[in-house]
Scaffold this motif. Structure first.
Motif, PDB file in Angstrom:
ATOM      1  N   GLN A 190      45.151  11.711  38.510  1.00  0.00           N
ATOM      2  CA  GLN A 190      45.502  10.297  38.683  1.00  0.00           C
ATOM      3  C   GLN A 190      46.830  10.002  38.005  1.00  0.00           C
ATOM      4  OE1 GLN A 190      42.404   7.479  37.653  1.00  0.00           O
ATOM      5  NE2 GLN A 190      41.513   7.696  39.695  1.00  0.00           N
TER       6      GLN A 190
ATOM      7  N   LEU B 189      40.798  17.707  24.124  1.00  0.00           N
ATOM      8  CA  LEU B 189      41.539  16.500  24.495  1.00  0.00           C
ATOM      9  C   LEU B 189      42.751  16.852  25.357  1.00  0.00           C
ATOM     10  CD1 LEU B 189      41.787  13.393  24.027  1.00  0.00           C
ATOM     11  CD2 LEU B 189      43.477  13.955  22.278  1.00  0.00           C
TER      12      LEU B 189
ATOM     13  N   ARG C 173      35.180   6.852  33.606  1.00  0.00           N
ATOM     14  CA  ARG C 173      36.022   6.024  32.740  1.00  0.00           C
ATOM     15  C   ARG C 173      35.326   4.712  32.412  1.00  0.00           C
ATOM     16  NH1 ARG C 173      39.164   2.376  34.517  1.00  0.00           N
ATOM     17  NH2 ARG C 173      39.361   3.398  36.539  1.00  0.00           N
TER      18      ARG C 173
ATOM     19  N   ILE D 109      48.435   8.449  23.963  1.00  0.00           N
ATOM     20  CA  ILE D 109      47.094   8.837  23.533  1.00  0.00           C
ATOM     21  C   ILE D 109      47.150  10.078  22.650  1.00  0.00           C
ATOM     22  CG2 ILE D 109      44.849   9.646  24.355  1.00  0.00           C
ATOM     23  CD1 ILE D 109      45.285   7.892  26.831  1.00  0.00           C
TER      24      ILE D 109
ATOM     25  N   ASP E  66      36.065  15.134  29.575  1.00  0.00           N
ATOM     26  CA  ASP E  66      36.466  16.048  30.648  1.00  0.00           C
ATOM     27  C   ASP E  66      36.902  17.394  30.085  1.00  0.00           C
ATOM     28  OD1 ASP E  66      35.855  14.567  32.859  1.00  0.00           O
ATOM     29  OD2 ASP E  66      37.798  13.558  32.963  1.00  0.00           O
TER      30      ASP E  66
ATOM     31  N   MET F  10      37.520  19.629  43.425  1.00  0.00           N
ATOM     32  CA  MET F  10      38.677  18.926  42.866  1.00  0.00           C
ATOM     33  C   MET F  10      39.968  19.648  43.217  1.00  0.00           C
ATOM     34  SD  MET F  10      38.278  17.254  39.123  1.00  0.00           S
ATOM     35  CE  MET F  10      37.778  18.762  38.335  1.00  0.00           C
TER      36      MET F  10
ATOM     37  N   HIS G 291      39.983  13.514  48.121  1.00  0.00           N
ATOM     38  CA  HIS G 291      40.464  12.977  46.858  1.00  0.00           C
ATOM     39  C   HIS G 291      39.804  11.640  46.518  1.00  0.00           C
ATOM     40  CE1 HIS G 291      43.183  12.291  43.495  1.00  0.00           C
ATOM     41  NE2 HIS G 291      43.581  13.522  43.649  1.00  0.00           N
TER      42      HIS G 291
ATOM     43  N   HIS H 180      43.624  14.571  33.697  1.00  0.00           N
ATOM     44  CA  HIS H 180      43.852  13.185  34.091  1.00  0.00           C
ATOM     45  C   HIS H 180      45.267  12.990  34.628  1.00  0.00           C
ATOM     46  CE1 HIS H 180      40.338  11.383  31.589  1.00  0.00           C
ATOM     47  NE2 HIS H 180      39.989  12.456  32.239  1.00  0.00           N
TER      48      HIS H 180
ATOM     49  N   HIS I 217      37.334   9.533  27.307  1.00  0.00           N
ATOM     50  CA  HIS I 217      37.184  10.053  28.660  1.00  0.00           C
ATOM     51  C   HIS I 217      37.855  11.418  28.790  1.00  0.00           C
ATOM     52  CE1 HIS I 217      37.952   9.363  33.253  1.00  0.00           C
ATOM     53  NE2 HIS I 217      37.147  10.357  33.023  1.00  0.00           N
ATOM     54  N   ALA I 218      39.061  11.529  28.278  1.00  0.00           N
ATOM     55  CA  ALA I 218      39.775  12.813  28.338  1.00  0.00           C
ATOM     56  C   ALA I 218      39.025  13.876  27.544  1.00  0.00           C
ATOM     57  CB  ALA I 218      41.199  12.654  27.812  1.00  0.00           C
TER      58      ALA I 218
ATOM     59  N   HIS J 234      35.883   9.928  38.869  1.00  0.00           N
ATOM     60  CA  HIS J 234      36.764   9.751  37.727  1.00  0.00           C
ATOM     61  C   HIS J 234      36.688   8.314  37.202  1.00  0.00           C
ATOM     62  CE1 HIS J 234      40.774   9.878  35.637  1.00  0.00           C
ATOM     63  NE2 HIS J 234      40.301  11.049  35.310  1.00  0.00           N
ATOM     64  N   ASP J 235      36.771   7.369  38.102  1.00  0.00           N
ATOM     65  CA  ASP J 235      36.702   5.964  37.703  1.00  0.00           C
ATOM     66  C   ASP J 235      35.334   5.629  37.117  1.00  0.00           C
ATOM     67  OD1 ASP J 235      39.267   5.697  38.575  1.00  0.00           O
ATOM     68  OD2 ASP J 235      38.770   4.737  40.478  1.00  0.00           O
TER      69      ASP J 235
ATOM     70  N   GLU K 193      40.069   5.737  27.066  1.00  0.00           N
ATOM     71  CA  GLU K 193      40.794   6.814  27.754  1.00  0.00           C
ATOM     72  C   GLU K 193      40.752   8.104  26.962  1.00  0.00           C
ATOM     73  OE1 GLU K 193      44.626   6.040  29.569  1.00  0.00           O
ATOM     74  OE2 GLU K 193      44.214   3.894  29.543  1.00  0.00           O
TER      75      GLU K 193
ATOM     76  N   GLY L 241      41.636  17.720  28.810  1.00  0.00           N
ATOM     77  CA  GLY L 241      41.223  16.514  29.515  1.00  0.00           C
ATOM     78  C   GLY L 241      42.408  15.668  29.937  1.00  0.00           C
ATOM     79  N   LEU L 242      43.355  15.512  29.037  1.00  0.00           N
ATOM     80  CA  LEU L 242      44.550  14.733  29.375  1.00  0.00           C
ATOM     81  C   LEU L 242      45.320  15.396  30.520  1.00  0.00           C
ATOM     82  CD1 LEU L 242      45.881  13.732  25.827  1.00  0.00           C
ATOM     83  CD2 LEU L 242      44.842  12.228  27.537  1.00  0.00           C
TER      84      LEU L 242
ATOM     85  N   VAL M 173      37.007  12.295  44.301  1.00  0.00           N
ATOM     86  CA  VAL M 173      37.469  12.578  42.936  1.00  0.00           C
ATOM     87  C   VAL M 173      37.723  11.272  42.206  1.00  0.00           C
ATOM     88  CG1 VAL M 173      39.283  13.627  41.553  1.00  0.00           C
ATOM     89  CG2 VAL M 173      38.502  14.769  43.625  1.00  0.00           C
ATOM     90  N   ASP M 174      38.428  10.366  42.864  1.00  0.00           N
ATOM     91  CA  ASP M 174      38.744   9.089  42.226  1.00  0.00           C
ATOM     92  C   ASP M 174      37.476   8.319  41.871  1.00  0.00           C
ATOM     93  OD1 ASP M 174      41.457   9.496  42.273  1.00  0.00           O
ATOM     94  OD2 ASP M 174      41.760   8.522  44.200  1.00  0.00           O
TER      95      ASP M 174
END
Lengths: 199, 199
Positions: A177, A166, B134, A189, B168, B110, B123, A173, B164-165, B130-131, B161, A169-170, B126-127
């Motif tokens: 972004q 985690l 998410r 989070i 990743d 990245m 980039h 992120h 998601h983290a 990433h989006d 979130e 990953g954070l 990447v977005d």
DNA sequence: ACGAGACTAACACAGCTGTGCTAAAAAGGA
DNA sequence: TCCTTTTTAGCACAGCTGTGTTAGTCTCGT
């Protein structure tokens, strides 16, 4: 007797110039000459301290990890166990401009290290940092457990790995972004995650 | 009439050669000539399909994300909601050699994209990815919630979130320490995380 | 067979790359 | 002052870089 220049300091100065180049133009642009220009010296000067550029790259990467561990070991563990845990884990996250820059550089090094996978390569630095963070997660959870703060029946080994993932990953992120993943959002989070572990 | 070659296919073929170079020697080694050699053509041949190397790099990066989305959208959502969620999320993780290679390349892109931060740059890719991930996390959690499978009182936005983290982070771990973070270990942690969300 | 269109290979060019080498400058104890 | 040691700047070299250009080869509908 000769002019005395602190060798170690100069090497760090040059390595930091390399960081700036990597962050501005990517690792592809990090040549001996561009780094020298960024540092404000001639290429020959740089090569006096780093005979070859592999050594420079390796040193610059190692310096990142040393800086991080310096910062982490400078933390005074005071307050509640959970406050301590939050404090430590936050330090590993790129929540301000300086650490975001650091993380960008680290990411470039990691990517490069994935290619050079042999022994004595950059990948050892990756493993060192990775293992260090994992151990930090483990010891923080152990401290919480010793305080009796955690829920019963948790698999601490697994929770440490989950927390570690985690965190990474954070960090990612926050780096890629920063507008969406703001410092306060990331902290929320992280805090929330720890709260799910607490009795 | 001329020889007919599927332009799109050739471009992908070249991009995949670029991937192999990046994975083997890092993004620093990805020149027009090395990629051409890897692909088995002359440099001129590569430049026929990609007038400049920025275009090649951008295409190769975009191809990664297209491959991932192809794979993800090829999944048939059958079974329980949690089984579906696991199936989708696993697809985003580099749990086999092919996807590990893909992830290594993605990581290099990245890192490079963090440097080129302007508009029309890498980039944006990447977005996009990433989006996309998410949103996948959000919709999977929403499906679970609609099934009434989730605990009450969860902040779904925050949980998305966090998930998601975690994804990743797990992906990173699977890539950089595949011996420690094996596929089964990663799956365990992911499954365990989802179970903590379930009533 | 032919030739228009699609494709390929090769060369040129200026500029950058890492590294080896050399000459000079700087510095401060004797 | 001088002299040893450290530090610096610069050049040279072979090789690679992206890109522009050009001449050639291949393919296949007509």
């Amino acid at each position: 007797m000769p002019k005395i220049v602190d060798h170690a300091v100069r090497r760090e100065e040059i390595a930091e110039a390399l960081w700036r180049v990597v962050r501005r133009d990517g690792i592809r642009a990090a040549s001996v000459r561009t780094v020298a220009a960024e540092a404000g010296w001639s290429a020959g000067a740089v090569r006096y301290y780093f005979p070859d550029q592999d050594g420079l790259l390796s040193f610059a990467m190692d310096l990142v990890s040393r800086r991080v561990t310096e910062r982490v070991s400078g933390i005074e563990p005071k307050g509640s166990a959970i406050a301590i845990a939050l404090r430590y884990l936050e330090e590993a996250l790129p929540l301000d401009a300086e650490r975001r820059a650091e993380f960008d550089v680290w990411m470039a090094f990691m990517a490069q290290a994935q290619a050079e996978t042999g022994a004595g390569s950059l990948h050892e630095h990756v493993d060192t940092v990775h293992d260090g963070l994992r151990r930090l997660c483990e010891s923080l959870l152990n401290s919480l457990a010793d305080d009796g703060a955690l829920k019963n029946g948790l698999d601490l080994r697994r929770e440490a790995e989950r927390l570690h993932a985690l965190i990474d990953g954070l960090a990612l992120h926050a780096a890629i972004q920063p507008e969406r993943s703001t410092a306060t959002r990331i902290r929320q989070i992280l805090r929330h995650h720890l709260e799910t572990l607490i009795a």
